[in-house]
Design a protein around this motif. Structure first.
Motif, PDB file in Angstrom:
ATOM      1  N   PHE A   3      -3.353 -32.254 -84.802  1.00 21.44           N
ATOM      2  CA  PHE A   3      -4.494 -32.585 -85.647  1.00 21.44           C
ATOM      3  C   PHE A   3      -4.236 -32.335 -87.130  1.00 21.44           C
ATOM      4  CE2 PHE A   3      -8.969 -32.631 -86.853  1.00 21.44           C
ATOM      5  CZ  PHE A   3      -9.388 -33.715 -86.101  1.00 21.44           C
ATOM      6  N   CYS A   4      -3.380 -31.359 -87.443  1.00 20.23           N
ATOM      7  CA  CYS A   4      -3.073 -31.118 -88.849  1.00 20.23           C
ATOM      8  C   CYS A   4      -1.592 -30.852 -89.019  1.00 20.23           C
ATOM      9  CB  CYS A   4      -3.935 -29.982 -89.420  1.00 20.23           C
ATOM     10  SG  CYS A   4      -3.227 -28.338 -89.189  1.00 20.23           S
ATOM     11  N   ALA A   5      -1.182 -30.557 -90.237  1.00 17.02           N
ATOM     12  CA  ALA A   5       0.250 -30.447 -90.562  1.00 17.02           C
ATOM     13  C   ALA A   5       0.843 -29.079 -90.267  1.00 17.02           C
ATOM     14  CB  ALA A   5       0.453 -30.793 -92.036  1.00 17.02           C
ATOM     15  N   LEU A   6       0.050 -28.145 -89.699  1.00 10.50           N
ATOM     16  CA  LEU A   6       0.619 -26.807 -89.453  1.00 10.50           C
ATOM     17  C   LEU A   6       1.763 -26.880 -88.444  1.00 10.50           C
ATOM     18  CD1 LEU A   6      -1.089 -23.392 -89.214  1.00 10.50           C
ATOM     19  CD2 LEU A   6       0.501 -24.044 -87.438  1.00 10.50           C
ATOM     20  N   ALA A   7       1.510 -27.552 -87.312  1.00 11.12           N
ATOM     21  CA  ALA A   7       2.549 -27.582 -86.265  1.00 11.12           C
ATOM     22  C   ALA A   7       3.783 -28.385 -86.701  1.00 11.12           C
ATOM     23  CB  ALA A   7       1.960 -28.111 -84.969  1.00 11.12           C
ATOM     24  N   PRO A   8       3.617 -29.591 -87.252  1.00 16.97           N
ATOM     25  CA  PRO A   8       4.819 -30.295 -87.742  1.00 16.97           C
ATOM     26  C   PRO A   8       5.574 -29.481 -88.794  1.00 16.97           C
ATOM     27  CG  PRO A   8       2.941 -31.788 -87.707  1.00 16.97           C
ATOM     28  CD  PRO A   8       2.411 -30.439 -87.377  1.00 16.97           C
ATOM     29  N   GLY A   9       4.833 -28.767 -89.626  1.00 17.32           N
ATOM     30  CA  GLY A   9       5.477 -27.905 -90.637  1.00 17.32           C
ATOM     31  C   GLY A   9       6.282 -26.803 -89.966  1.00 17.32           C
ATOM     32  N   ALA A  10       5.716 -26.234 -88.899  1.00 15.43           N
ATOM     33  CA  ALA A  10       6.412 -25.166 -88.172  1.00 15.43           C
ATOM     34  C   ALA A  10       7.702 -25.685 -87.547  1.00 15.43           C
ATOM     35  CB  ALA A  10       5.498 -24.597 -87.089  1.00 15.43           C
ATOM     36  N   MET A  11       7.701 -26.970 -87.152  1.00 16.26           N
ATOM     37  CA  MET A  11       8.890 -27.536 -86.499  1.00 16.26           C
ATOM     38  C   MET A  11      10.017 -27.818 -87.487  1.00 16.26           C
ATOM     39  SD  MET A  11       8.466 -27.487 -83.307  1.00 16.26           S
ATOM     40  CE  MET A  11       7.649 -25.936 -83.665  1.00 16.26           C
ATOM     41  N   PHE A  23      -7.015 -25.476 -82.193  1.00 19.14           N
ATOM     42  CA  PHE A  23      -7.880 -26.652 -82.061  1.00 19.14           C
ATOM     43  C   PHE A  23      -7.241 -27.733 -81.190  1.00 19.14           C
ATOM     44  CE2 PHE A  23     -10.328 -30.118 -84.415  1.00 19.14           C
ATOM     45  CZ  PHE A  23     -11.548 -29.747 -83.875  1.00 19.14           C
ATOM     46  N   CYS A  24      -5.899 -27.903 -81.282  1.00 21.47           N
ATOM     47  CA  CYS A  24      -5.279 -28.946 -80.460  1.00 21.47           C
ATOM     48  C   CYS A  24      -4.169 -28.371 -79.583  1.00 21.47           C
ATOM     49  CB  CYS A  24      -4.818 -30.137 -81.299  1.00 21.47           C
ATOM     50  SG  CYS A  24      -3.712 -29.759 -82.634  1.00 21.47           S
ATOM     51  N   THR A  25      -4.008 -28.965 -78.402  1.00 23.59           N
ATOM     52  CA  THR A  25      -3.189 -28.375 -77.345  1.00 23.59           C
ATOM     53  C   THR A  25      -1.707 -28.236 -77.698  1.00 23.59           C
ATOM     54  OG1 THR A  25      -4.759 -29.363 -75.838  1.00 23.59           O
ATOM     55  CG2 THR A  25      -2.769 -28.472 -74.847  1.00 23.59           C
ATOM     56  N   PRO A  26      -1.047 -29.274 -78.241  1.00 18.62           N
ATOM     57  CA  PRO A  26       0.394 -29.109 -78.476  1.00 18.62           C
ATOM     58  C   PRO A  26       0.710 -27.888 -79.339  1.00 18.62           C
ATOM     59  CG  PRO A  26      -0.299 -31.372 -78.943  1.00 18.62           C
ATOM     60  CD  PRO A  26      -1.541 -30.574 -78.697  1.00 18.62           C
ATOM     61  N   ARG A  56      -1.440 -25.175 -79.996  1.00 17.12           N
ATOM     62  CA  ARG A  56      -1.947 -23.927 -79.407  1.00 17.12           C
ATOM     63  C   ARG A  56      -1.030 -23.430 -78.292  1.00 17.12           C
ATOM     64  NH1 ARG A  56      -6.568 -25.793 -77.408  1.00 17.12           N
ATOM     65  NH2 ARG A  56      -5.596 -26.117 -75.386  1.00 17.12           N
ATOM     66  N   GLU A  57      -0.560 -24.363 -77.442  1.00 21.23           N
ATOM     67  CA  GLU A  57       0.282 -23.971 -76.304  1.00 21.23           C
ATOM     68  C   GLU A  57       1.762 -24.006 -76.669  1.00 21.23           C
ATOM     69  OE1 GLU A  57      -1.166 -22.934 -73.548  1.00 21.23           O
ATOM     70  OE2 GLU A  57      -3.153 -23.439 -74.316  1.00 21.23           O
ATOM     71  N   GLY A  58       2.131 -24.975 -77.513  1.00 22.25           N
ATOM     72  CA  GLY A  58       3.554 -25.201 -77.792  1.00 22.25           C
ATOM     73  C   GLY A  58       4.177 -24.120 -78.666  1.00 22.25           C
ATOM     74  N   LEU A  59       3.459 -23.693 -79.702  1.00 20.45           N
ATOM     75  CA  LEU A  59       4.070 -22.713 -80.617  1.00 20.45           C
ATOM     76  C   LEU A  59       4.377 -21.372 -79.931  1.00 20.45           C
ATOM     77  CD1 LEU A  59       2.284 -23.382 -84.043  1.00 20.45           C
ATOM     78  CD2 LEU A  59       4.639 -23.873 -83.425  1.00 20.45           C
ATOM     79  N   PRO A  60       3.452 -20.826 -79.110  1.00 21.37           N
ATOM     80  CA  PRO A  60       3.822 -19.578 -78.409  1.00 21.37           C
ATOM     81  C   PRO A  60       4.996 -19.776 -77.456  1.00 21.37           C
ATOM     82  CG  PRO A  60       1.447 -19.917 -78.361  1.00 21.37           C
ATOM     83  CD  PRO A  60       2.042 -21.175 -78.902  1.00 21.37           C
ATOM     84  N   TRP A  61       5.087 -20.982 -76.851  1.00 19.77           N
ATOM     85  CA  TRP A  61       6.199 -21.254 -75.939  1.00 19.77           C
ATOM     86  C   TRP A  61       7.530 -21.255 -76.726  1.00 19.77           C
ATOM     87  CZ3 TRP A  61       6.613 -26.192 -72.319  1.00 19.77           C
ATOM     88  CH2 TRP A  61       7.560 -25.942 -71.341  1.00 19.77           C
ATOM     89  N   VAL A  62       7.521 -21.937 -77.860  1.00 18.69           N
ATOM     90  CA  VAL A  62       8.708 -21.966 -78.723  1.00 18.69           C
ATOM     91  C   VAL A  62       9.107 -20.536 -79.105  1.00 18.69           C
ATOM     92  CG1 VAL A  62       9.466 -22.569 -81.073  1.00 18.69           C
ATOM     93  CG2 VAL A  62       8.368 -24.292 -79.638  1.00 18.69           C
ATOM     94  N   GLU A  63       8.111 -19.761 -79.466  1.00 13.89           N
ATOM     95  CA  GLU A  63       8.393 -18.376 -79.872  1.00 13.89           C
ATOM     96  C   GLU A  63       9.041 -17.597 -78.720  1.00 13.89           C
ATOM     97  OE1 GLU A  63       4.968 -15.924 -80.700  1.00 13.89           O
ATOM     98  OE2 GLU A  63       6.276 -14.225 -81.104  1.00 13.89           O
TER      99      GLU A  63
END
Ligand SMILES: Cc1cc2nc3c(=O)[nH]c(=O)nc-3n(C[C@H](O)[C@H](O)[C@H](O)COP(=O)(O)O)c2cc1C
Ligand code: SF4
Length: 424
Positions: free
Chosen positions: A390-398, A346-349, A351-358
């Protein structure tokens, strides 16, 4: 030591039937409430007990309920939803309650629904929990047949319907507003808050979403009182907690223990300590989306405040232990693979950031990493941090990534300098 939530759950025995649950005092709390306790009194009792939501955020349950509009002008229908999505890696506590004592959950849900005067309730269940689905479906029918669900419950004039809804196996569906969209048959993306679900939730009506373990506490609080519940704990957070340990410990598992026991006691006594030949290096105390703690933190209390003061979160209270034979880079790569796969896009950081980190972590593991990659990883922990998505999934992943970069940076450096994983 009292274990109200699990004392009647025995490994390898089938789930308690309605009759068996009643023989252990089951549905006495519902009878008590139906024979004259007002919804406001139930809300106050639960708020006074200081029960904090066991789904991760740790918000006072009774106070959360008090935000729901009450009285003649309140919108209807109102909804009570049990969040049984349980897809946080390393977390397996709600399953024990669902499969072991389903009526304890159902009674908690009926009491919660009564407290907010909801007339419809759902159990939103993780798709993969097939056994729990069968048990909950059967138990709901038993509760209807006994008059604990349906019209005019125990002659109180209160009506409640309950449905089982199984998800499609996405981590995102556990986030409460994405769960609401999923339940409405829409794509499981989160909603903007405010308005909070308590005001405008399922189909735009007032809704409470609570975790399985949270709801399983309710009948015990109604039966025994707020002070009793507070007295179960070793800390200022009330009650018992279902703690879990996975990883290379001698006895991985789940235990109901007083809130606030130390990490040392949980790992060394209950989980039997580390397996022979390996040492403890790091711990994700509350599931995969919490920051690493290390051996210096072994004596902290496992409650919301103490774990936060140490730089992490109690989260679900079910910890993953990382041992001295496991590569922290590979370990974190594995987690980021999961989070990238589960991003709702849903949000760019995110959607794009997590695969890049991986990808960066994978190249480090393959011995193809460069010094600049560590700066890129550091940058991502900021870009995907709280407030940027937009939600806590990405901050949680970090959280596991940023703390791995802090505590195990040497391991990241070695991958670059030796051009291979030092653990291979
Ligand atoms: C990505 C994500 C997944 C979540 N998964 C769950 C879950 O499986 N079960 C759960 O109870 N809460 C989960 N939560 C937290 C819920 O959004 C919500 O805070 C919780 O269900 C509220 O219940 P409680 O007040 O009883 O803790 C998740 C949150 C996020 C951001
Ligand atoms: S942070 Fe990730 S999971 Fe959450 S809304 Fe954005 S894309 Fe979806």
């Amino acid at each position: 030591m009292e274990r109200p939530l699990t004392r009647n759950i025995h490994p390898n025995r089938p789930a308690l039937t309605l009759k068996e649950y009643e023989m252990t005092g089951g549905y006495a709390a519902l009878r008590k409430v139906c024979s004259g306790m007002s919804p406001a009194a139930v809300q106050k009792l639960v708020a006074d007990s200081n029960l904090k939501g066991r789904g991760g955020a740790g918000f006072n349950t009774g106070i959360k309920w008090s935000f729901v509009p009450m009285g003649d002008n309140a919108p209807h229908p109102k909804y009570l939803i049990c969040n049984a999505d349980e897809m946080e890696p390393g977390t397996f506590k709600d399953r024990l309650l669902l499969e072991g004592n389903p009526h304890q959950l159902l009674e908690g849900m009926i009491l919660a629904a009564y407290a907010i005067q909801a007339e419809v309730s759902y159990v939103f269940l993780r798709w993969a929990y097939h056994k729990a689905a069968e048990i909950i479906r059967r138990s709901i029918q038993e509760a209807y047949d006994a008059g604990y669900l349906g019209k005019d419950i125990l002659g109180s004039g209160f009506h409640l319907d309950m449905h089982l809804h199984t998800g499609v196996g996405r981590y995102m569906c556990g986030e409460e507003t994405a769960l609401l969209n999923a339940l409405e048959g829409k794509r499981a993306t989160p909603r903007a808050k405010p308005p909070f679900p308590q005001i405008s939730g399922l189909f735009g009506k007032p809704t409470i979403v609570n975790n399985v373990e949270t709801l399983c506490c309710i009948s015990h609080i109604v039966n025994n009182g707020a002070d009793w519940f507070k007295g179960l704990s070793y800390s200022e957070d009330s009650g018992t907690k279902l703690y879990g340990v996975s990883g290379k410990v001698k006895r991985p598992g789940t235990w109901e223990l007083p809130m606030g026991i130390t990490m040392r006691e949980l790992i060394e006594e209950h989980a039997g300590g580390m397996k022979n030949g390996v040492e403890l290096r790091g711990v994700l105390p509350g599931g995969a989306s919490t920051d690493f703690l290390t051996t210096q933190h072994l004596d902290i209390k496992l409650d919301y405040k103490s774990v936060a003061a140490a730089g992490s979160r109690l989260g679900t209270g079910t910890m993953i232990v990382m041992d001295s034979d496991t590569c922290p880079v590979g370990f974190v790569h594995n987690l980021q693979h999961f989070f990238a796969q589960e991003s709702c896009g849903f949000c760019t950081p995110c959607r794009e950031g997590l695969p890049w980190v991986e990808k960066i972590l994978w190249s480090l593991e393959q011995g193809e990493g460069k010094q600049e990659d560590l700066e890129l990883l550091d940058m991502h922990t900021q870009l995907l941090g709280p407030g940027n998505t937009f939600c806590a999934l990405a901050p949680g992943a970090m959280e596991p990534l940023q703390s791995a970069l802090k505590y195990f940076r040497d391991d990241f450096e070695k991958h670059i300098h030796h051009k291979k994983c030092p653990y291979d």
